[in-house]
Each structure stands twice: as structure tokens, then as C-alpha cells.
Motif scaffolding. Structure first.
Motif, PDB file in Angstrom:
ATOM      1  N   ALA A 267       0.837  -1.201   0.000  1.00  0.00           N
ATOM      2  CA  ALA A 267       0.000   0.000   0.000  1.00  0.00           C
ATOM      3  C   ALA A 267       0.874   1.253   0.000  1.00  0.00           C
ATOM      4  O   ALA A 267       0.625   2.211  -0.750  1.00  0.00           O
ATOM      5  CB  ALA A 267      -0.928  -0.008   1.213  1.00  0.00           C
ATOM      6  N   HIS A 268       1.906   1.262   0.837  1.00  0.00           N
ATOM      7  CA  HIS A 268       2.806   2.422   0.889  1.00  0.00           C
ATOM      8  C   HIS A 268       3.581   2.573  -0.420  1.00  0.00           C
ATOM      9  O   HIS A 268       3.752   3.697  -0.920  1.00  0.00           O
ATOM     10  CB  HIS A 268       3.765   2.289   2.067  1.00  0.00           C
ATOM     11  N   LEU A 269       4.037   1.454  -0.982  1.00  0.00           N
ATOM     12  CA  LEU A 269       4.762   1.516  -2.252  1.00  0.00           C
ATOM     13  C   LEU A 269       3.873   2.052  -3.374  1.00  0.00           C
ATOM     14  O   LEU A 269       4.344   2.753  -4.277  1.00  0.00           O
ATOM     15  CB  LEU A 269       5.280   0.123  -2.623  1.00  0.00           C
ATOM     16  N   ALA A 270       2.596   1.736  -3.315  1.00  0.00           N
ATOM     17  CA  ALA A 270       1.668   2.193  -4.355  1.00  0.00           C
ATOM     18  C   ALA A 270       1.389   3.687  -4.238  1.00  0.00           C
ATOM     19  O   ALA A 270       1.191   4.367  -5.262  1.00  0.00           O
ATOM     20  CB  ALA A 270       0.366   1.408  -4.265  1.00  0.00           C
ATOM     21  N   ILE A 271       1.356   4.206  -3.012  1.00  0.00           N
ATOM     22  CA  ILE A 271       1.005   5.618  -2.804  1.00  0.00           C
ATOM     23  C   ILE A 271       2.206   6.541  -2.995  1.00  0.00           C
ATOM     24  O   ILE A 271       2.088   7.606  -3.602  1.00  0.00           O
ATOM     25  CB  ILE A 271       0.388   5.810  -1.398  1.00  0.00           C
ATOM     26  N   VAL A 272       3.343   6.146  -2.481  1.00  0.00           N
ATOM     27  CA  VAL A 272       4.548   6.968  -2.631  1.00  0.00           C
ATOM     28  C   VAL A 272       4.991   6.932  -4.099  1.00  0.00           C
ATOM     29  O   VAL A 272       5.162   5.850  -4.664  1.00  0.00           O
ATOM     30  CB  VAL A 272       5.692   6.444  -1.720  1.00  0.00           C
ATOM     31  N   PRO A 273       5.176   8.071  -4.732  1.00  0.00           N
ATOM     32  CA  PRO A 273       5.600   8.068  -6.143  1.00  0.00           C
ATOM     33  C   PRO A 273       6.912   7.301  -6.346  1.00  0.00           C
ATOM     34  O   PRO A 273       7.794   7.319  -5.481  1.00  0.00           O
ATOM     35  CB  PRO A 273       5.786   9.563  -6.447  1.00  0.00           C
ATOM     36  N   ASN A 274       7.027   6.642  -7.477  1.00  0.00           N
ATOM     37  CA  ASN A 274       8.185   5.787  -7.746  1.00  0.00           C
ATOM     38  C   ASN A 274       9.509   6.519  -7.569  1.00  0.00           C
ATOM     39  O   ASN A 274      10.488   5.946  -7.072  1.00  0.00           O
ATOM     40  CB  ASN A 274       8.105   5.215  -9.162  1.00  0.00           C
ATOM     41  N   GLU A 275       9.550   7.775  -7.980  1.00  0.00           N
ATOM     42  CA  GLU A 275      10.811   8.512  -7.906  1.00  0.00           C
ATOM     43  C   GLU A 275      11.213   8.827  -6.462  1.00  0.00           C
ATOM     44  O   GLU A 275      12.349   9.235  -6.202  1.00  0.00           O
ATOM     45  CB  GLU A 275      10.722   9.813  -8.713  1.00  0.00           C
ATOM     46  N   MET A 276      10.308   8.613  -5.517  1.00  0.00           N
ATOM     47  CA  MET A 276      10.614   8.845  -4.106  1.00  0.00           C
ATOM     48  C   MET A 276      10.923   7.556  -3.349  1.00  0.00           C
ATOM     49  O   MET A 276      11.278   7.599  -2.175  1.00  0.00           O
ATOM     50  CB  MET A 276       9.437   9.558  -3.418  1.00  0.00           C
ATOM     51  N   HIS A 277      10.777   6.412  -3.985  1.00  0.00           N
ATOM     52  CA  HIS A 277      10.932   5.135  -3.292  1.00  0.00           C
ATOM     53  C   HIS A 277      12.297   4.989  -2.639  1.00  0.00           C
ATOM     54  O   HIS A 277      12.407   4.552  -1.484  1.00  0.00           O
ATOM     55  CB  HIS A 277      10.695   3.976  -4.268  1.00  0.00           C
ATOM     56  N   ALA A 278      13.358   5.324  -3.344  1.00  0.00           N
ATOM     57  CA  ALA A 278      14.706   5.124  -2.801  1.00  0.00           C
ATOM     58  C   ALA A 278      14.893   5.895  -1.498  1.00  0.00           C
ATOM     59  O   ALA A 278      15.484   5.384  -0.536  1.00  0.00           O
ATOM     60  CB  ALA A 278      15.757   5.538  -3.826  1.00  0.00           C
ATOM     61  N   ASP A 279      14.390   7.116  -1.444  1.00  0.00           N
ATOM     62  CA  ASP A 279      14.519   7.921  -0.216  1.00  0.00           C
ATOM     63  C   ASP A 279      13.627   7.383   0.893  1.00  0.00           C
ATOM     64  O   ASP A 279      14.092   7.126   2.008  1.00  0.00           O
ATOM     65  CB  ASP A 279      14.155   9.384  -0.503  1.00  0.00           C
ATOM     66  N   VAL A 280      12.342   7.216   0.611  1.00  0.00           N
ATOM     67  CA  VAL A 280      11.370   6.874   1.647  1.00  0.00           C
ATOM     68  C   VAL A 280      11.589   5.464   2.198  1.00  0.00           C
ATOM     69  O   VAL A 280      11.410   5.222   3.400  1.00  0.00           O
ATOM     70  CB  VAL A 280       9.931   7.033   1.105  1.00  0.00           C
ATOM     71  N   PHE A 281      11.985   4.542   1.347  1.00  0.00           N
ATOM     72  CA  PHE A 281      12.099   3.146   1.759  1.00  0.00           C
ATOM     73  C   PHE A 281      13.543   2.699   2.041  1.00  0.00           C
ATOM     74  O   PHE A 281      13.757   1.559   2.401  1.00  0.00           O
ATOM     75  CB  PHE A 281      11.456   2.234   0.721  1.00  0.00           C
ATOM     76  N   ARG A 282      14.506   3.637   1.907  1.00  0.00           N
ATOM     77  CA  ARG A 282      15.881   3.243   2.216  1.00  0.00           C
ATOM     78  C   ARG A 282      16.735   4.403   2.719  1.00  0.00           C
ATOM     79  O   ARG A 282      17.186   4.406   3.864  1.00  0.00           O
ATOM     80  CB  ARG A 282      16.550   2.604   0.991  1.00  0.00           C
ATOM     81  N   THR A 283      16.985   5.402   1.878  1.00  0.00           N
ATOM     82  CA  THR A 283      18.039   6.381   2.159  1.00  0.00           C
ATOM     83  C   THR A 283      17.778   7.206   3.410  1.00  0.00           C
ATOM     84  O   THR A 283      18.700   7.425   4.220  1.00  0.00           O
ATOM     85  CB  THR A 283      18.228   7.314   0.950  1.00  0.00           C
ATOM     86  N   THR A 284      16.554   7.679   3.605  1.00  0.00           N
ATOM     87  CA  THR A 284      16.266   8.513   4.772  1.00  0.00           C
ATOM     88  C   THR A 284      16.563   7.756   6.057  1.00  0.00           C
ATOM     89  O   THR A 284      17.234   8.269   6.962  1.00  0.00           O
ATOM     90  CB  THR A 284      14.808   8.986   4.767  1.00  0.00           C
ATOM     91  N   ALA A 285      16.090   6.523   6.153  1.00  0.00           N
ATOM     92  CA  ALA A 285      16.329   5.717   7.350  1.00  0.00           C
ATOM     93  C   ALA A 285      17.806   5.386   7.514  1.00  0.00           C
ATOM     94  O   ALA A 285      18.350   5.409   8.634  1.00  0.00           O
ATOM     95  CB  ALA A 285      15.503   4.435   7.304  1.00  0.00           C
ATOM     96  N   ALA A 286      18.469   5.056   6.411  1.00  0.00           N
ATOM     97  CA  ALA A 286      19.890   4.708   6.478  1.00  0.00           C
ATOM     98  C   ALA A 286      20.704   5.871   7.026  1.00  0.00           C
ATOM     99  O   ALA A 286      21.612   5.673   7.846  1.00  0.00           O
ATOM    100  CB  ALA A 286      20.396   4.314   5.094  1.00  0.00           C
ATOM    101  N   GLU A 287      20.383   7.075   6.597  1.00  0.00           N
ATOM    102  CA  GLU A 287      21.131   8.242   7.053  1.00  0.00           C
ATOM    103  C   GLU A 287      20.732   8.635   8.479  1.00  0.00           C
ATOM    104  O   GLU A 287      21.583   8.959   9.310  1.00  0.00           O
ATOM    105  CB  GLU A 287      20.913   9.403   6.090  1.00  0.00           C
ATOM    106  N   PHE A 288      19.447   8.579   8.773  1.00  0.00           N
ATOM    107  CA  PHE A 288      18.983   9.004  10.090  1.00  0.00           C
ATOM    108  C   PHE A 288      19.510   8.090  11.193  1.00  0.00           C
ATOM    109  O   PHE A 288      19.950   8.555  12.252  1.00  0.00           O
ATOM    110  CB  PHE A 288      17.444   9.022  10.119  1.00  0.00           C
ATOM    111  N   TYR A 289      19.459   6.783  10.950  1.00  0.00           N
ATOM    112  CA  TYR A 289      19.850   5.808  11.967  1.00  0.00           C
ATOM    113  C   TYR A 289      21.240   5.200  11.731  1.00  0.00           C
ATOM    114  O   TYR A 289      21.605   4.214  12.390  1.00  0.00           O
ATOM    115  CB  TYR A 289      18.813   4.691  12.039  1.00  0.00           C
ATOM    116  N   SER A 290      21.996   5.769  10.801  1.00  0.00           N
ATOM    117  CA  SER A 290      23.365   5.315  10.525  1.00  0.00           C
ATOM    118  C   SER A 290      23.417   3.813  10.272  1.00  0.00           C
ATOM    119  O   SER A 290      24.165   3.070  10.902  1.00  0.00           O
ATOM    120  CB  SER A 290      24.299   5.679  11.691  1.00  0.00           C
ATOM    121  N   LEU A 291      22.613   3.363   9.329  1.00  0.00           N
ATOM    122  CA  LEU A 291      22.584   1.957   8.949  1.00  0.00           C
ATOM    123  C   LEU A 291      23.417   1.719   7.681  1.00  0.00           C
ATOM    124  O   LEU A 291      23.415   2.553   6.782  1.00  0.00           O
ATOM    125  CB  LEU A 291      21.151   1.485   8.704  1.00  0.00           C
TER     126      LEU A 291
END
Length: 291
Positions: A267-291
């Protein structure tokens, strides 16, 4: 294959750590009846669900253990036992405690620890009973936020829209502490007027550059949800925060009360625009939590 990060989930072993809220009998919580999740939820089960949707790393969020340090040590042991799965954790620590520095020192001895969560508000009825939002009037709380930031720890903020303005004034006084807003600020009133009010109040938090928003827990206040129910909430968050300040979290196993892991993430993948997937589903969390 693209791998994603689940930035908000829980695990529990009821024989290892005691969770008073979870094991209370005959008590209906703001998110519903907890009886179906009054059982062990271990890493193997979470991983099976998450890997099916290409999730390959995660952030464990404290979940009301009787002893926060015991929970944190258990989560560290889980992470140590699965070195191929990057996992960070956010722990419970009372930021108003007089021995806060020593407590944070103990938590930071665990290499997975990235931040602290101390719940400000859950839901109007429960908050009236527990008094959690009294934190905002405690001068020790803002000093605790500053201390966490000085140590490089973030703060996971769980609250309700009614408390956003007051909380933003507190966060204004701790600008160096990174904040992750849990569950999009818990928009519990899903009427058109309720969502309009939530969006207006949310602006006070999204205007603070240190605040990042989690797209998580959206099923807790609407159990029979459909895609159209999440869409206006996610769209407002993306509009106000931008993709680089939004991250996805499953809130499992709590949200397993209402849907499967795959249905929720799809559901989240369908609503979030494709061009935002990398940030919303990976990069933001990786940077915020140092993963």
C-alpha cells in the motif's frame, strides 16, 4: 533486486523480557485488542515477512518493557546473532531521570543503539489516564533532549495532533537533537475535518528542520483500512517534509492485527511516487539511523 529498510518495528520474547502493557488481560488498547499479539514475535518471523518484500535491514523500536535496559540488551543479542542483517535500535530511557547521563552511558555501550523513545502521547483517552503528556511541562525533559543530542542520539517522538504545537515549542529549545516523528503524528480522527486539523498542526513540526516523519502505524486508528484511507495522510507528509525527510516503517507486529506485512508495504509503495521510493524506503532511514 532493490533492498529496503523497515524503520519502525518491534520484537519480543515473553520469556526474556516482561511487557506489562502487552500481557495485561481484558484491556483494550487504543490500537485495539492486543490478544492476538500476546505471543512471542521473534526475529525469524519478522525476517520471513520482511524479506518477502525485499526488506534487508531494520530499526527496532522500544515497546514498553518493564526494564528498558534489559530489552535493549536482548535486542543487541538478537542483532549479534544475525550479523548479516543490519539492525539499529531505539531504546526507552526516561529523559527526566536525575541520573540520565549514567543511564545513557549504559545504553550507548550497546553498538546498535541510535536513539531514545519516550512516548509523549498515545491517544486522548489513554493520555488522560497515564499523564504522559505531562512530560512537556517538565524542564528536565528539554534538558534530556539536549543531552541525547549532545551524545549523538536521536529522539523518536510519539504523540497525537493535539500536542504538536506544545511539543514543537519544546523541540525549538533542543534544535541539535534529531527527531523522528512516529506514525505520522497519529492522526486518530480520520474524518475530513480531523485530517485537515492534523495537517494544519503537523506543519508546526514539519517546519523544524531536525524533524523527520515516519510513515508508519497508520492502521492503528482505522483497522479496516483501504488504500484510499492512507493516501491523503501519506501525501500530506510527503508534501510537508519531502521524501528526504520521510521514511517507511511497518509497526509490526502491532499492525499485523489489521493486515499482512506484504499488504501494508505494498500500500505504501503504491502511494509513494516511484521517484521517491529510494529515499522513503531506504536512504532517509539509512542516514537518520546510521545503517
Amino acid at each position: 533486486m532493490t533492498s529496503w529498510i523497515d524503520a519502525h518495528h518491534h520484537l519480543w520474547d515473553l520469556s526474556a523480557v516482561h511487557y506489562p502493557w502487552l500481557m495485561a488481560k481484558g484491556v483494550t488498547r487504543f490500537f485495539g485488542n492486543p490478544e492476538p499479539i500476546q505471543r512471542n514475535y521473534l526475529f525469524a518471523e519478522f525476517r520471513r515477512d520482511a524479506e518477502a518484500r525485499d526488506v534487508a535491514a531494520s530499526v527496532h523500536i522500544q515497546v514498553g518493557a518493564e526494564d528498558g535496559l534489559a530489552e535493549a540488551k536482548w535486542v543487541q543479542a538478537v542483532s549479534d546473532a544475525h550479523p548479516d542483517w543490519p539492525m539499529a535500535q531505539v531504546v526507552f530511557c526516561d529523559l527526566t531521570a536525575p541520573d540520565l547521563s549514567a543511564r545513557l552511558e549504559s545504553f550507548q555501550a550497546l553498538p546498535t543503539v541510535r536513539g531514545v523513545r519516550q512516548i509523549v502521547g498515545r491517544e486522548p483517552g489513554e493520555d488522560a489516564v497515564t499523564g504522559t503528556n505531562d512530560l512537556l511541562d517538565n524542564p528536565r525533559f528539554v534538558e534530556g533532549l539536549r543531552e541525547a543530542g549532545r551524545r549523538g542520539l536521536s529522539f523518536d517522538l510519539q504523540l497525537i495532533p493535539e500536542l504538536m504545537g506544545k511539543t514543537a515549542a519544546v523541540l525549538d529549545r533542543a534544535p541539535e537533537t534529531k527527531v523522528a516523528l512516529c506514525h505520522a503524528g497519529s492522526p486518530h480522527d480520520r474524518s475530513a475535518a480531523g485530517l485537515e486539523d492534523w495537517a494544519e498542526k503537523l506543519r508546526r513540526l514539519s517546519d523544524l528542520p531536525q524533524v523527520t516523519c515516519k510513515l508508519s502505524g497508520l492502521g492503528m486508528f482505522q483497522h479496516d483500512w483501504h488504500l484510499k484511507d492512507f493516501q491523503p495522510i501519506i501525501e500530506v507528509c510527503l508534501d510537508q517534509f519531502g521524501a528526504r525527510r520521510c521514511m517507511y516503517g511497518s509497526n509490526f507486529p502491532v499492525d499485523s492485527l489489521y493486515s499482512s506485512y506484504s499488504r501494508l508495504m505494498d500500500a505504501h509503495l503504491a502511494i509513494v511516487p516511484n521517484e521517491m521510493h529510494a529515499d522513503v524506503f531506504r536512504t532517509t532511514a539509512a542516514e537518520f539511523y546510521s545503517l
